[in-house]
Scaffold this motif. Structure first.
Motif, PDB file in Angstrom:
ATOM      1  N   VAL A 175      38.466  47.800  32.352  1.00  0.00           N
ATOM      2  CA  VAL A 175      37.714  46.557  32.162  1.00  0.00           C
ATOM      3  C   VAL A 175      38.593  45.350  32.486  1.00  0.00           C
ATOM      4  N   ILE A 176      39.854  45.411  32.112  1.00  0.00           N
ATOM      5  CA  ILE A 176      40.790  44.318  32.428  1.00  0.00           C
ATOM      6  C   ILE A 176      40.893  44.128  33.936  1.00  0.00           C
ATOM      7  N   ILE A 177      41.049  45.211  34.659  1.00  0.00           N
ATOM      8  CA  ILE A 177      41.152  45.115  36.124  1.00  0.00           C
ATOM      9  C   ILE A 177      39.876  44.513  36.700  1.00  0.00           C
ATOM     10  N   ALA A 178      38.724  44.970  36.214  1.00  0.00           N
ATOM     11  CA  ALA A 178      37.451  44.420  36.694  1.00  0.00           C
ATOM     12  C   ALA A 178      37.350  42.935  36.364  1.00  0.00           C
ATOM     13  N   CYS A 179      37.792  42.559  35.174  1.00  0.00           N
ATOM     14  CA  CYS A 179      37.729  41.143  34.777  1.00  0.00           C
ATOM     15  C   CYS A 179      38.668  40.277  35.612  1.00  0.00           C
ATOM     16  N   LEU A 180      39.796  40.824  36.013  1.00  0.00           N
ATOM     17  CA  LEU A 180      40.700  40.065  36.886  1.00  0.00           C
ATOM     18  C   LEU A 180      39.990  39.685  38.183  1.00  0.00           C
ATOM     19  N   PHE A 181      39.305  40.643  38.770  1.00  0.00           N
ATOM     20  CA  PHE A 181      38.582  40.364  40.017  1.00  0.00           C
ATOM     21  C   PHE A 181      37.354  39.494  39.763  1.00  0.00           C
ATOM     22  N   LEU A 182      36.632  39.782  38.692  1.00  0.00           N
ATOM     23  CA  LEU A 182      35.437  39.012  38.377  1.00  0.00           C
ATOM     24  C   LEU A 182      35.785  37.551  38.090  1.00  0.00           C
ATOM     25  N   GLY A 183      36.829  37.354  37.321  1.00  0.00           N
ATOM     26  CA  GLY A 183      37.256  35.988  37.001  1.00  0.00           C
ATOM     27  C   GLY A 183      37.683  35.224  38.231  1.00  0.00           C
ATOM     28  N   ASP A 184      38.333  35.905  39.152  1.00  0.00           N
ATOM     29  CA  ASP A 184      38.796  35.226  40.362  1.00  0.00           C
ATOM     30  C   ASP A 184      37.643  34.913  41.315  1.00  0.00           C
ATOM     31  N   THR A 185      36.715  35.829  41.456  1.00  0.00           N
ATOM     32  CA  THR A 185      35.626  35.615  42.419  1.00  0.00           C
ATOM     33  C   THR A 185      34.546  34.677  41.901  1.00  0.00           C
ATOM     34  N   THR A 186      34.390  34.579  40.577  1.00  0.00           N
ATOM     35  CA  THR A 186      33.343  33.718  40.021  1.00  0.00           C
ATOM     36  C   THR A 186      33.887  32.457  39.367  1.00  0.00           C
ATOM     37  N   ASN A 187      35.208  32.330  39.350  1.00  0.00           N
ATOM     38  CA  ASN A 187      35.869  31.193  38.702  1.00  0.00           C
ATOM     39  C   ASN A 187      35.535  31.087  37.214  1.00  0.00           C
ATOM     40  N   LEU A 188      35.271  32.225  36.584  1.00  0.00           N
ATOM     41  CA  LEU A 188      35.050  32.245  35.140  1.00  0.00           C
ATOM     42  C   LEU A 188      36.399  32.266  34.429  1.00  0.00           C
TER      43      LEU A 188
END
Length: 148
Positions: A88-101
């Motif tokens: 989940v951390i790895i997914a959140c790293l990418f999600l946060g970067d691509t969505t600017n969350l």
């Protein structure tokens, strides 16, 4: 959503450490599963022996095996939880970067929880090994002696 190649490269660099950690957790799960398999095999053997008739030694060893089984299951659960959180951390790293969350606090919190789960897993494994060694230490002189 404007993803820059440099941003993705940076996120991949950030995710490499959790990926290595995930590899270690997977290896640890393999060790735990092997220990569980040996406990299950020995339990089956003892149950076959007990079908022949009551044996206090077999019953005592079965009690120890059930205790070890419980501890290994806790260790497997904690390790699996740790591995899940790392994913989940790895997914959140990418999600946060691509969505600017702003997911940095969530990522940090999940990492701390993952480390607590990993620590708990090691504690359960250490406890299981301790139970095993204690039983072996108590019964080390009960082993049958070979022919003279």
């Amino acid at each position: 959503m404007n993803i820059q190649t440099n941003d993705i490269g940076h996120v991949i660099q950030l995710s490499i450490a959790p990926v290595f950690l995930l590899t270690g957790v997977a290896t640890k799960l393999t060790v735990l599963m092997n220990r569980l398999a040996r406990i299950i095999d020995r339990t089956r053997d003892l149950k076959i022996e007990l079908r022949k008739g009551p044996d206090p030694d077999c019953s005592e060893e079965l009690d120890v095996l059930y205790q070890r089984w419980r501890l290994i299951n806790y260790a497997i659960t904690a390790s699996t939880g740790c591995g899940f959180l790392i994913c989940v951390i790895i997914a959140c790293l990418f999600l946060g970067d691509t969505t600017n969350l702003p997911l940095d606090r969530y990522i940090a919190g999940m990492f701390v929880v993952a480390m607590v789960a990993l620590i708990a897993s090691f504690i359960f494994l250490l406890r299981e090994v301790s139970v095993s060694f204690r039983y072996m230490r108590i019964h080390r002189h009960d082993a049958p002696v070979g022919p003279d």
